[in-house]
Design a protein around this motif. Structure first.
Motif, PDB file in Angstrom:
ATOM      1  N   GLU A 167       4.098  -5.785  -3.574  1.00 15.66           N
ATOM      2  CA  GLU A 167       4.303  -5.277  -2.221  1.00 15.66           C
ATOM      3  C   GLU A 167       5.561  -5.872  -1.602  1.00 15.66           C
ATOM      4  O   GLU A 167       5.919  -7.025  -1.884  1.00 15.66           O
ATOM      5  CB  GLU A 167       3.105  -5.631  -1.324  1.00 15.66           C
ATOM      6  N   ILE A 168       6.211  -5.086  -0.764  1.00 11.73           N
ATOM      7  CA  ILE A 168       7.304  -5.587   0.070  1.00 11.73           C
ATOM      8  C   ILE A 168       6.680  -5.996   1.396  1.00 11.73           C
ATOM      9  O   ILE A 168       6.055  -5.182   2.075  1.00 11.73           O
ATOM     10  CB  ILE A 168       8.374  -4.498   0.285  1.00 11.73           C
ATOM     11  N   VAL A 169       6.837  -7.252   1.753  1.00 18.13           N
ATOM     12  CA  VAL A 169       6.148  -7.800   2.923  1.00 18.13           C
ATOM     13  C   VAL A 169       7.152  -8.323   3.940  1.00 18.13           C
ATOM     14  O   VAL A 169       8.088  -9.065   3.583  1.00 18.13           O
ATOM     15  CB  VAL A 169       5.182  -8.938   2.516  1.00 18.13           C
ATOM     16  N   PHE A 170       6.967  -7.928   5.199  1.00 13.15           N
ATOM     17  CA  PHE A 170       7.689  -8.550   6.311  1.00 13.15           C
ATOM     18  C   PHE A 170       6.888  -9.780   6.712  1.00 13.15           C
ATOM     19  O   PHE A 170       5.828  -9.671   7.326  1.00 13.15           O
ATOM     20  CB  PHE A 170       7.814  -7.594   7.494  1.00 13.15           C
ATOM     21  N   VAL A 171       7.380 -10.932   6.308  1.00 11.87           N
ATOM     22  CA  VAL A 171       6.631 -12.177   6.488  1.00 11.87           C
ATOM     23  C   VAL A 171       6.726 -12.676   7.920  1.00 11.87           C
ATOM     24  O   VAL A 171       5.737 -13.089   8.540  1.00 11.87           O
ATOM     25  CB  VAL A 171       7.153 -13.255   5.512  1.00 11.87           C
ATOM     26  N   GLU A 172       7.920 -12.650   8.450  1.00 10.43           N
ATOM     27  CA  GLU A 172       8.208 -13.056   9.825  1.00 10.43           C
ATOM     28  C   GLU A 172       9.506 -12.361  10.210  1.00 10.43           C
ATOM     29  O   GLU A 172      10.146 -11.720   9.363  1.00 10.43           O
ATOM     30  CB  GLU A 172       8.345 -14.574   9.931  1.00 10.43           C
ATOM     31  N   GLU A 227       9.863 -10.568   1.752  1.00  9.98           N
ATOM     32  CA  GLU A 227       9.497 -11.131   0.457  1.00  9.98           C
ATOM     33  C   GLU A 227       8.800 -10.078  -0.399  1.00  9.98           C
ATOM     34  O   GLU A 227       8.207  -9.123   0.129  1.00  9.98           O
ATOM     35  CB  GLU A 227       8.564 -12.339   0.628  1.00  9.98           C
ATOM     36  N   ILE A 228       8.870 -10.260  -1.703  1.00 10.57           N
ATOM     37  CA  ILE A 228       8.105  -9.452  -2.651  1.00 10.57           C
ATOM     38  C   ILE A 228       6.911 -10.284  -3.092  1.00 10.57           C
ATOM     39  O   ILE A 228       7.077 -11.404  -3.584  1.00 10.57           O
ATOM     40  CB  ILE A 228       8.940  -9.066  -3.884  1.00 10.57           C
ATOM     41  N   THR A 229       5.718  -9.766  -2.879  1.00  9.13           N
ATOM     42  CA  THR A 229       4.522 -10.527  -3.214  1.00  9.13           C
ATOM     43  C   THR A 229       3.705  -9.797  -4.271  1.00  9.13           C
ATOM     44  O   THR A 229       3.801  -8.578  -4.437  1.00  9.13           O
ATOM     45  CB  THR A 229       3.636 -10.769  -1.973  1.00  9.13           C
ATOM     46  N   SER A 230       2.917 -10.560  -4.980  1.00  9.89           N
ATOM     47  CA  SER A 230       1.995 -10.011  -5.967  1.00  9.89           C
ATOM     48  C   SER A 230       0.584 -10.181  -5.441  1.00  9.89           C
ATOM     49  O   SER A 230       0.219 -11.251  -4.939  1.00  9.89           O
ATOM     50  CB  SER A 230       2.152 -10.749  -7.301  1.00  9.89           C
ATOM     51  N   GLU A 262      11.773   0.666  10.752  1.00  9.76           N
ATOM     52  CA  GLU A 262      11.474  -0.530   9.957  1.00  9.76           C
ATOM     53  C   GLU A 262      12.283  -1.745  10.403  1.00  9.76           C
ATOM     54  O   GLU A 262      11.785  -2.873  10.373  1.00  9.76           O
ATOM     55  CB  GLU A 262      11.672  -0.235   8.476  1.00  9.76           C
ATOM     56  N   LEU A 263      13.515  -1.537  10.838  1.00  9.11           N
ATOM     57  CA  LEU A 263      14.274  -2.672  11.368  1.00  9.11           C
ATOM     58  C   LEU A 263      13.681  -3.154  12.687  1.00  9.11           C
ATOM     59  O   LEU A 263      13.694  -4.353  12.986  1.00  9.11           O
ATOM     60  CB  LEU A 263      15.745  -2.310  11.535  1.00  9.11           C
ATOM     61  N   ALA A 264      13.172  -2.222  13.489  1.00 12.57           N
ATOM     62  CA  ALA A 264      12.499  -2.622  14.720  1.00 12.57           C
ATOM     63  C   ALA A 264      11.260  -3.465  14.404  1.00 12.57           C
ATOM     64  O   ALA A 264      10.980  -4.468  15.065  1.00 12.57           O
ATOM     65  CB  ALA A 264      12.117  -1.389  15.547  1.00 12.57           C
ATOM     66  N   CYS A 265      10.521  -3.060  13.366  1.00 14.17           N
ATOM     67  CA  CYS A 265       9.354  -3.847  12.945  1.00 14.17           C
ATOM     68  C   CYS A 265       9.791  -5.213  12.421  1.00 14.17           C
ATOM     69  O   CYS A 265       9.177  -6.240  12.736  1.00 14.17           O
ATOM     70  CB  CYS A 265       8.583  -3.106  11.867  1.00 14.17           C
ATOM     71  N   LEU A 266      10.838  -5.226  11.615  1.00 10.27           N
ATOM     72  CA  LEU A 266      11.317  -6.471  11.018  1.00 10.27           C
ATOM     73  C   LEU A 266      11.848  -7.443  12.070  1.00 10.27           C
ATOM     74  O   LEU A 266      11.828  -8.664  11.876  1.00 10.27           O
ATOM     75  CB  LEU A 266      12.403  -6.170   9.985  1.00 10.27           C
ATOM     76  N   MET A 318       2.759  -9.062  11.660  1.00  8.23           N
ATOM     77  CA  MET A 318       3.283  -9.827  10.532  1.00  8.23           C
ATOM     78  C   MET A 318       2.311 -10.934  10.141  1.00  8.23           C
ATOM     79  O   MET A 318       1.689 -11.535  11.008  1.00  8.23           O
ATOM     80  CB  MET A 318       4.647 -10.430  10.896  1.00  8.23           C
ATOM     81  N   PRO A 319       2.201 -11.240   8.853  1.00  7.75           N
ATOM     82  CA  PRO A 319       2.844 -10.538   7.735  1.00  7.75           C
ATOM     83  C   PRO A 319       2.235  -9.157   7.543  1.00  7.75           C
ATOM     84  O   PRO A 319       1.031  -8.967   7.729  1.00  7.75           O
ATOM     85  CB  PRO A 319       2.571 -11.451   6.544  1.00  7.75           C
ATOM     86  N   GLY A 320       3.084  -8.202   7.174  1.00  5.96           N
ATOM     87  CA  GLY A 320       2.599  -6.844   6.988  1.00  5.96           C
ATOM     88  C   GLY A 320       3.477  -6.075   6.023  1.00  5.96           C
ATOM     89  O   GLY A 320       4.633  -6.422   5.785  1.00  5.96           O
ATOM     90  N   VAL A 321       2.888  -5.046   5.443  1.00  3.30           N
ATOM     91  CA  VAL A 321       3.604  -4.190   4.495  1.00  3.30           C
ATOM     92  C   VAL A 321       4.085  -2.946   5.235  1.00  3.30           C
ATOM     93  O   VAL A 321       3.269  -2.170   5.731  1.00  3.30           O
ATOM     94  CB  VAL A 321       2.705  -3.781   3.316  1.00  3.30           C
ATOM     95  N   PRO A 322       5.398  -2.756   5.345  1.00  3.26           N
ATOM     96  CA  PRO A 322       5.906  -1.561   6.009  1.00  3.26           C
ATOM     97  C   PRO A 322       5.863  -0.370   5.063  1.00  3.26           C
ATOM     98  O   PRO A 322       5.507  -0.500   3.891  1.00  3.26           O
ATOM     99  CB  PRO A 322       7.350  -1.947   6.343  1.00  3.26           C
ATOM    100  N   GLY A 323       6.251   0.754   5.544  1.00  2.00           N
ATOM    101  CA  GLY A 323       6.324   1.929   4.686  1.00  2.00           C
ATOM    102  C   GLY A 323       6.216   3.197   5.492  1.00  2.00           C
ATOM    103  O   GLY A 323       5.542   3.234   6.534  1.00  2.00           O
ATOM    104  N   TYR A 324       6.861   4.216   5.032  1.00  2.00           N
ATOM    105  CA  TYR A 324       7.043   5.406   5.853  1.00  2.00           C
ATOM    106  C   TYR A 324       6.840   6.696   5.088  1.00  2.00           C
ATOM    107  O   TYR A 324       6.216   7.625   5.568  1.00  2.00           O
ATOM    108  CB  TYR A 324       8.458   5.360   6.421  1.00  2.00           C
ATOM    109  N   ALA A 325       7.407   6.753   3.875  1.00  2.00           N
ATOM    110  CA  ALA A 325       7.378   7.995   3.119  1.00  2.00           C
ATOM    111  C   ALA A 325       7.423   7.684   1.631  1.00  2.00           C
ATOM    112  O   ALA A 325       8.220   6.858   1.196  1.00  2.00           O
ATOM    113  CB  ALA A 325       8.559   8.880   3.504  1.00  2.00           C
TER     114      ALA A 325
END
Length: 333
Positions: A5-10, A15-18, A44-48, A57-64
């Motif tokens: 997963e691609i995670v917005f940590v803060e 980060e890329i997490t398993s 996504e930049l607004a979320c980041l 956060m931490p959370g996994v973003p995604g749109y399409a």
């Protein structure tokens, strides 16, 4: 099964997490494996940044996403293993999801890297749906990122002559590649002067703002013609102080234009077709599929990067600090 997963940590940290998938799939769900996921730069930049209250956060973003179904629940009858689908998926290799909402089989022959752009195109299509754009109208679109570019293309398909405005020459060059007739650099040219020259002093019938920058929307009031309209496609963000009386007078007074203000957020329409509503997200998506299939809607010039998901941190860094070169970013899974 291990998931990535691609995670917005803060704020501003990616980060890329398993993560081990131990949950059992429910009967009404499917398990999909991502092929491509697409970044929505504005959202996504607004979320980041940490400024969107709905994104935790931490959370996994995604749109399409465009994905392959690898497992189906016992109650799922319309889809099978191996089907390739478009959906509003997150930036992860695998995802459990339902087939409710926007979840559509990809038409055979539609190039898969183009499929995630369906989401961005349906966002842009909202501006056209709420507008009064007709054959022969003149339309300006401020912001020639992905959504603005598509709004400009869709306005042209509606029969309008379109003026695309941006501060970046690279985006304006891309707009030209996508068939936008007039491209104006708002940093080196005076937009109002150029638009009045193109329109023989009448101004545009419709101004679409795809930037979400309040000042840009206010500035565009000066080049909208009588009984015109401004469509707020980009979500307004940030603080901007101005004389609200003058803004309201532009709508109220004839000599100021009698301009209509309209919001064009994608969720104003229902997801599924409704007997009492003409448009829906599903209907818009299937229409976009057809436009992509016959190349009436051009997206290839908008793809700036197709990169492995492992390089997501540098992609977001580029989207934040090098916006002229990072525009349409696809993660390959």
């Amino acid at each position: 099964m291990d998931n990535r997963e691609i995670v917005f940590v803060e704020p501003w940290k990616v980060e890329i997490t398993s993560k081990r998938i131990d949950a059992r799939m429910e009967a009404h769900q499917v398990l999909v494996k991502k092929i491509y996921t697409m970044v929505s730069p504005g959202t996504e930049l607004a979320c980041l940044s940490g400024m969107e209250s709905w994104f935790n956060m931490p959370g996994v973003p995604g749109y399409a996403s465009v994905s392959e179904i690898v497992e189906v629940g016992s109650e799922v009858t319309d889809y099978k293993v191996g089907d390739v689908v478009f959906h509003y998926g997150k930036h992860s290799r695998y995802e459990f999801t339902t087939t409710d909402g926007v979840f559509l089989k990809v038409p055979e022959g539609l190039e898969l890297k183009r499929v995630p752009f369906t989401r961005m195109a349906t966002i842009a299509l909202t501006a056209i749906r709420v507008s009064e754009i007709e054959l022969g109208d003149l339309v300006s679109v401020t912001g020639q990122g992905i959504v603005g570019n598509m709004a400009a293309q869709l306005a042209a398909l509606q029969g309008a002559e379109v003026i695309g405005l941006d501060l970046a020459n690279e985006r304006l060059l891309t707009a030209k590649e996508c068939g936008i007739k007039h491209c104006v650099n708002a940093g080196t040219e005076e937009p109002k002067d150029r638009i009045m020259n193109i329109s023989n002093g009448k101004g545009v019938n419709t101004a679409i703002d795809a930037t979400g920058v309040p000042k840009v929307a206010i500035d565009s009031l000066s080049w909208i013609g009588k009984f015109g309209e401004i469509i707020l496609l980009g979500t307004p963000r940030g603080t901007y102080n101005t004389d609200v009386t003058e803004v309201l007078r532009s709508s109220h007074l004839f000599e100021k234009g009698c301009i209509n203000f309209k919001g064009a957020h994608e969720w104003r329409y229902p997801v599924a077709p409704d007997t009492f509503v003409k448009h829906s997200l599903l209907r818009n998506s299937t229409i976009v599929f057809q436009l992509l299939m016959n190349e009436s809607l051009i997206v290839d010039p908008l793809i700036s990067h197709i990169i492995p998901y492992e390089k997501a941190p540098e992609a977001y860094e580029g989207l934040r600090n090098n916006k002229d070169l990072y525009n349409g970013v696809l993660f390959k899974w």
